[in-house]
Design an enzyme around this catalytic site. Structure first.
Site, PDB file in Angstrom:
ATOM      1  N   ALA A  67       6.956 -39.361  27.480  1.00 39.69           N
ATOM      2  CA  ALA A  67       8.236 -40.048  27.609  1.00 39.69           C
ATOM      3  C   ALA A  67       9.340 -39.053  27.293  1.00 39.69           C
ATOM      4  CB  ALA A  67       8.282 -41.217  26.630  1.00 39.69           C
ATOM      5  N   GLY A 106       3.016 -40.416  27.228  1.00 37.28           N
ATOM      6  CA  GLY A 106       3.165 -41.186  28.460  1.00 37.28           C
ATOM      7  C   GLY A 106       2.542 -40.485  29.666  1.00 37.28           C
ATOM      8  N   GLU A 109      -0.972 -41.332  29.551  1.00 36.22           N
ATOM      9  CA  GLU A 109      -1.090 -42.764  29.859  1.00 36.22           C
ATOM     10  C   GLU A 109      -1.015 -42.993  31.368  1.00 36.22           C
ATOM     11  OE1 GLU A 109       2.000 -43.794  26.991  1.00 36.22           O
ATOM     12  OE2 GLU A 109       0.580 -45.130  25.995  1.00 36.22           O
ATOM     13  N   GLU A 129       1.850 -39.252  19.968  1.00 38.04           N
ATOM     14  CA  GLU A 129       2.952 -40.127  19.540  1.00 38.04           C
ATOM     15  C   GLU A 129       3.120 -40.218  18.031  1.00 38.04           C
ATOM     16  OE1 GLU A 129       1.081 -40.622  22.131  1.00 38.04           O
ATOM     17  OE2 GLU A 129       2.192 -41.535  23.775  1.00 38.04           O
TER      18      GLU A 129
HETATM   19  N1  3HC Z   1      11.144 -35.315  25.959  1.00 38.48           N
HETATM   20  C1  3HC Z   1      12.300 -34.623  26.103  1.00 38.48           C
HETATM   21  N2  3HC Z   1      12.385 -33.293  26.053  1.00 38.48           N
HETATM   22  C2  3HC Z   1      11.251 -32.619  25.847  1.00 38.48           C
HETATM   23  C3  3HC Z   1      10.003 -33.266  25.677  1.00 38.48           C
HETATM   24  C4  3HC Z   1       9.972 -34.676  25.756  1.00 38.48           C
HETATM   25  N3  3HC Z   1       8.854 -35.363  25.651  1.00 38.48           N
HETATM   26  N4  3HC Z   1       9.055 -32.321  25.484  1.00 38.48           N
HETATM   27  C5  3HC Z   1       9.675 -31.134  25.527  1.00 38.48           C
HETATM   28  N5  3HC Z   1      10.998 -31.306  25.744  1.00 38.48           N
HETATM   29  C6  3HC Z   1      12.017 -30.258  25.903  1.00 38.48           C
HETATM   30  C7  3HC Z   1      12.180 -29.405  24.653  1.00 38.48           C
HETATM   31  O1  3HC Z   1      13.092 -29.973  23.757  1.00 38.48           O
HETATM   32  C8  3HC Z   1      12.677 -28.096  25.236  1.00 38.48           C
HETATM   33  O2  3HC Z   1      14.035 -28.253  25.528  1.00 38.48           O
HETATM   34  P1  3HC Z   1      15.057 -27.014  25.477  1.00 38.48           P
HETATM   35  O3  3HC Z   1      14.512 -26.017  26.442  1.00 38.48           O
HETATM   36  O4  3HC Z   1      16.344 -27.618  25.854  1.00 38.48           O
HETATM   37  O5  3HC Z   1      15.014 -26.542  24.054  1.00 38.48           O
HETATM   38  C9  3HC Z   1      11.925 -27.998  26.546  1.00 38.48           C
HETATM   39  O6  3HC Z   1      11.527 -29.346  26.865  1.00 38.48           O
HETATM   40  C10 3HC Z   1      10.699 -27.126  26.512  1.00 38.48           C
HETATM   41  O7  3HC Z   1       9.877 -27.537  25.428  1.00 38.48           O
HETATM   42  P2  3HC Z   1       9.013 -26.490  24.599  1.00 38.48           P
HETATM   43  O8  3HC Z   1       9.878 -25.367  24.134  1.00 38.48           O
HETATM   44  O9  3HC Z   1       8.266 -27.256  23.585  1.00 38.48           O
HETATM   45  O10 3HC Z   1       8.036 -25.944  25.760  1.00 38.48           O
HETATM   46  P3  3HC Z   1       6.551 -25.416  25.682  1.00 38.48           P
HETATM   47  O11 3HC Z   1       6.221 -24.933  27.040  1.00 38.48           O
HETATM   48  O12 3HC Z   1       6.390 -24.518  24.501  1.00 38.48           O
HETATM   49  O13 3HC Z   1       5.648 -26.705  25.373  1.00 38.48           O
HETATM   50  C11 3HC Z   1       4.920 -28.960  25.657  1.00 38.48           C
HETATM   51  C12 3HC Z   1       5.515 -27.701  26.328  1.00 38.48           C
HETATM   52  C13 3HC Z   1       3.497 -28.684  25.169  1.00 38.48           C
HETATM   53  C14 3HC Z   1       4.916 -30.063  26.671  1.00 38.48           C
HETATM   54  C15 3HC Z   1       5.797 -29.339  24.436  1.00 38.48           C
HETATM   55  O14 3HC Z   1       7.135 -29.378  24.838  1.00 38.48           O
HETATM   56  C16 3HC Z   1       5.470 -30.663  23.799  1.00 38.48           C
HETATM   57  O15 3HC Z   1       4.507 -30.779  23.078  1.00 38.48           O
HETATM   58  N6  3HC Z   1       6.316 -31.677  24.033  1.00 38.48           N
HETATM   59  C17 3HC Z   1       6.210 -32.947  23.400  1.00 38.48           C
HETATM   60  C18 3HC Z   1       5.212 -33.818  24.066  1.00 38.48           C
HETATM   61  C19 3HC Z   1       5.176 -35.189  23.405  1.00 38.48           C
HETATM   62  O16 3HC Z   1       5.291 -35.333  22.219  1.00 38.48           O
HETATM   63  N7  3HC Z   1       4.981 -36.207  24.244  1.00 38.48           N
HETATM   64  C20 3HC Z   1       4.891 -37.545  23.783  1.00 38.48           C
HETATM   65  C21 3HC Z   1       6.242 -38.167  23.864  1.00 38.48           C
HETATM   66  S1  3HC Z   1       6.218 -39.815  23.234  1.00 38.48           S
HETATM   67  C22 3HC Z   1       5.610 -40.756  24.489  1.00 38.48           C
HETATM   68  O17 3HC Z   1       5.203 -40.250  25.494  1.00 38.48           O
HETATM   69  C23 3HC Z   1       5.632 -42.223  24.262  1.00 38.48           C
HETATM   70  C24 3HC Z   1       4.826 -42.967  25.271  1.00 38.48           C
HETATM   71  O18 3HC Z   1       3.588 -43.322  24.718  1.00 38.48           O
HETATM   72  C25 3HC Z   1       5.511 -44.218  25.709  1.00 38.48           C
END
Ligand code: 3HC
Ligand code: NAI
Length: 652
Positions: A67, A106, A109, A129
């Site tokens: 998400a 997500g 998912e 999450e």
């Molecule tokens: N939402 C919004 N922005 C995000 C994001 C997300 N889920 N994940 C990463 N970003 C942004 C970062 O803030 C960063 O922004 P910036 O360049 O402006 O600083 C950019 O994307 C790149 O991120 P990273 O520097 O972390 O890039 P990497 O290539 O090192 O890593 C990744 C990529 C492994 C995908 C890592 O970004 C990550 O782990 N992201 C989080 C994933 C996450 O937690 N997903 C679950 C979200 S909650 C959810 O999905 C709820 C659902 O169940 C309904």
């Protein structure tokens, strides 16, 4: 045929297989536009008689990474993710998720809504999450037990840990690993799949109930690992509901939990840390500044810190030269490094052969001539200005004029250490935290002469070591140790006001720290800070007597002397309140009003934040969130509280 109606979702078709390509940089997060694009794609492809299967694939560095975390503060907008996943799952043509990079939250998912999942060998999948203070919100807790069994689902969801493709295949989370061109491979997989009966959609699969006592045992383990955070326990409750209730009921329960948690302070704190961590490696002031190449490194001093720094550098793949005073000290230093690598083998982190290879990359030396061609030297010798200056004088002679020179000093003024150094532009402080191969924080301390390229190289090194860099200005203790000093002084003040030592430690544990301030000192030893105060006194500074001084003078230096703030039985690390300490401190204590655990924690965290404010005002730290990162990654501040500045609402 190309369809570009949606800016982030493109549909192409070839030979009966459609390809839906998501392109929503940087990480294909599930924005409203993306959800809408996928929603429309299902309808369009269902209506297309020429299409018999759909490959869902992403452009850029990763599959859908989840998400859009930046949308979490806003009201949810249709189409909602659970509905989208259900729609993909109910599509008349089977969808195949083709995963590269990470399918997280997500994103995974959505992949579980597809009939099949295939992945590139380097890909990983997971539901992180809980690390954001929430639970999966689009069926993750309900579909994963159906896909991979309850036990594995509990492991993955309550920890948030991702799983690499090979293991995900072995555990049934994905159906194939595809080396080479993922799109082509997924299309081939789709064609082959169409020749066989389709498996049931994940939501229609049964859940095998776990053995008796499973939930109780896992609840206890999850609570212990969560250290006060609530999301992991709530995720477990969702998984239990998924195993015990019908699909629709479990989905409703999960969604309700997700929405409730999303609005909590804990989730806001974890989002704050998430974005602060991502911003930390790339300070705006260094945009466009190239880091210097780092091909080799040296460490001077193989004690507690030096050995840990050597290990960290080796784990990052750099060859390292370790310099000690003499052959005997070098042998001790090498043994310290070997012990770190062996510890990793014992904990299952690496094989004995890997440890051997790491060790083989350490060259020992007692002569600075060995440093003629290294790119970076990190000094970690005794905390004495004379010793350090002599080291840098020798380095100036021995190293290339462009080699980066860094000190790991905790309290000395880096400007004084660099005095007289030719080319001081290549000098900086790199303050690691003990154990240096484990702790994530790296304080980066430029002196006035430090060039931008040197500073950028410090940040690049942090990234290579997988550490969180925070730039600090020069003052006693930089950011972290300065706040630590205030925290300890404030804790001593509470003791002076009659609050029991054990109550203070318990309050801070209750707040989420692994240890309270006094237990931590007993573990690390009270003598280090004592000697530092004595040094300052000897230099003519006025340093008021602390309660710790009284204990050290009475021989109570902590666990290593059988007692510090507490008593310890031989061979037992359990802290016992000490009658001797009560007596030693009696004259200093003026009992006041009783204080509850919450009030104690609020007072001490408030003091940390107040020091943080002063540090910001003086320009020692640049942003409050960086102070939060220092506390979380260097001092065990509970991540889910967001750091002292966030927790007390001191924001930039
Ligand atoms: N939402 C919004 N922005 C995000 C994001 C997300 N889920 N994940 C990463 N970003 C942004 C970062 O803030 C960063 O922004 P910036 O360049 O402006 O600083 C950019 O994307 C790149 O991120 P990273 O520097 O972390 O890039 P990497 O290539 O090192 O890593 C990744 C990529 C492994 C995908 C890592 O970004 C990550 O782990 N992201 C989080 C994933 C996450 O937690 N997903 C679950 C979200 S909650 C959810 O999905 C709820 C659902 O169940 C309904
Ligand atoms: P230590 O006493 O464990 O190790 C110092 C090592 O330096 C010893 O092995 C000694 O033989 C060696 N040494 C001394 N003089 C030398 C010389 N001239 N040439 C080569 N080697 C020499 O000390 P520790 O704890 O590792 O601290 C080192 C530095 O790191 C200090 O500046 C300290 O303030 C800093 N530091 C310490 C932290 C800690 O938690 N111990 C945390 C962060 C920084």
């Amino acid at each position: 045929m190309l369809d570009t109606a949606n800016p982030v979702v493109t549909i192409t078709r070839a030979g009966g297989i459609a390809r839906v390509t998501v392109d929503n940089p940087p990480v294909n997060a599930l924005s409203q536009a993306l959800r809408q694009g996928l929603w429309d794609a299902v309808a369009r492809l269902d209506a297309d008689p020429e299409v018999s299967a759909v490959v869902l694939i992403c452009a850029g560095r990763t599959f859908i990474a989840g998400a859009d975390v930046s949308e979490f503060g806003k009201p949810p907008m249709a189409p909602h993710l659970p509905d989208l996943v259900a729609r993909i799952e109910a599509a008349q043509k089977p969808w195949i998720a083709a995963i590269h990079g990470s399918a997280l939250g997500g994103g995974f998912e959505v992949a579980m809504g597809c009939r099949f999942r295939v992945a590139a060998p380097e890909a990983s999948v997971g539901l992180p999450e809980v690390t954001l203070g929430i639970v999966p919100g689009a069926g993750g807790t309900v579909r994963l037990p159906r896909l991979a069994g309850v036990a594995l689902a509990v492991d993955l969801v309550t920890s948030g840990r991702p799983m690499r493709a090979a293991q995900a295949l072995a555990e049934g989370l994905i159906d194939a690993v595809i080396p080479g061109d993922l799109g082509e491979g997924a299309t081939g997989f789709a064609r082959a799949a169409l020749t066989r009966p389709l498996p049931a959609p994940v939501s229609a699969r049964p859940v095998t109930p776990p053995p008796a006592g499973f939930w109780e045992a896992r609840a206890a383990a999850v609570a212990k690992a969560a250290k006060g955070a609530t999301a992991p326990g709530r995720a477990l409750a969702c998984l239990r509901r998924a195993a015990e209730a019908p699909f629709a009921e479990a989905m409703a329960f999960e969604r309700e939990t997700f929405l409730a948690l999303r609005a909590t302070e804990e989730a806001a704190a974890l989002r704050h840390v998430f974005f602060a961590e991502r911003a930390a490696p790339r300070p705006a002031a260094l945009r466009g500044i190239e880091a210097l190449p780092l091909r080799s490194a040296a460490v001077i001093g193989g004690g507690t810190m030096g050995a840990g720094i050597v290990a960290a550098l080796r784990e990052a793949g750099l060859p390292v030269t370790l310099v000690e005073r003499d052959a005997e000290a070098l042998a001790r230093g090498r043994a310290n490094v070997a012990a770190i690598f062996a510890g990793g083998v014992m904990r299952g982190k690496r094989t004995a052969a890997q440890a051997e290879a790491l060790e083989a990359g350490v060259i020992g030396a007692t002569d600075y001539a060995a440093l003629a061609d290294v790119d970076l030297v990190i000094e970690a010798v005794f905390e004495e200005i004379g010793v350090k200056r002599a080291v840098f004088a020798a380095l100036a002679q021995a190293c290339r004029a462009d080699a980066l020179l860094a000190t790991n000093t905790s309290y000395l003024d880096p400007r004084a250490i660099a005095e007289g150094l030719p080319n001081p532009g290549r000098f900086l402080g790199l303050h690691f935290f003990s154990p240096a191969n484990v702790m994530k924080l790296l304080e980066i301390v430029p002196v006035p002469e430090t060039t931008e390229a040197t500073l950028a190289t410090g940040f690049a090194l942090a990234q290579r070591l997988r550490k969180i860099p925070v730039q600090a200005g020069i003052c006693e203790g930089f950011i972290g140790n300065r706040i630590l000093k205030r925290y300890r002084a404030a804790a001593e003040d509470l003791v002076r006001r009659g609050v029991a030592i054990a109550e203070i430690d318990a309050a801070m544990r209750g707040y989420g720290f692994a240890m309270g301030p006094f237990e931590a000192q007993d573990l690390g030893g009270l003598d280090i800070a004592f000697l530092q105060r004595e040094g300052a006194r000897a230099a003519g500074q006025i340093v008021p007597e602390t309660l710790g001084d009284i204990l050290v003078r009475a021989g109570r230096k902590g666990q290593k002397t059988g007692g510090g703030w507490y008593d310890y039985a031989p061979g037992d690390r359990r802290a016992r309140p000490s009658a001797a300490v009560t007596e030693l401190l009696a004259a200093q204590v003026v009992p006041g009003a009783a204080m509850g655990a919450e009030a104690i924690a609020a007072a001490l965290v408030g003091e940390m934040a107040a020091e943080g404010q002063a540090i910001l005002a003086e320009g020692i730290a640049r942003r409050p969130e960086e102070i939060d990162l220092v506390e979380i990654h260097g001092y065990g501040f509970p991540r889910w509280r967001g750091g002292p500045m966030f927790a007390t609402r001191v924001r930039g």
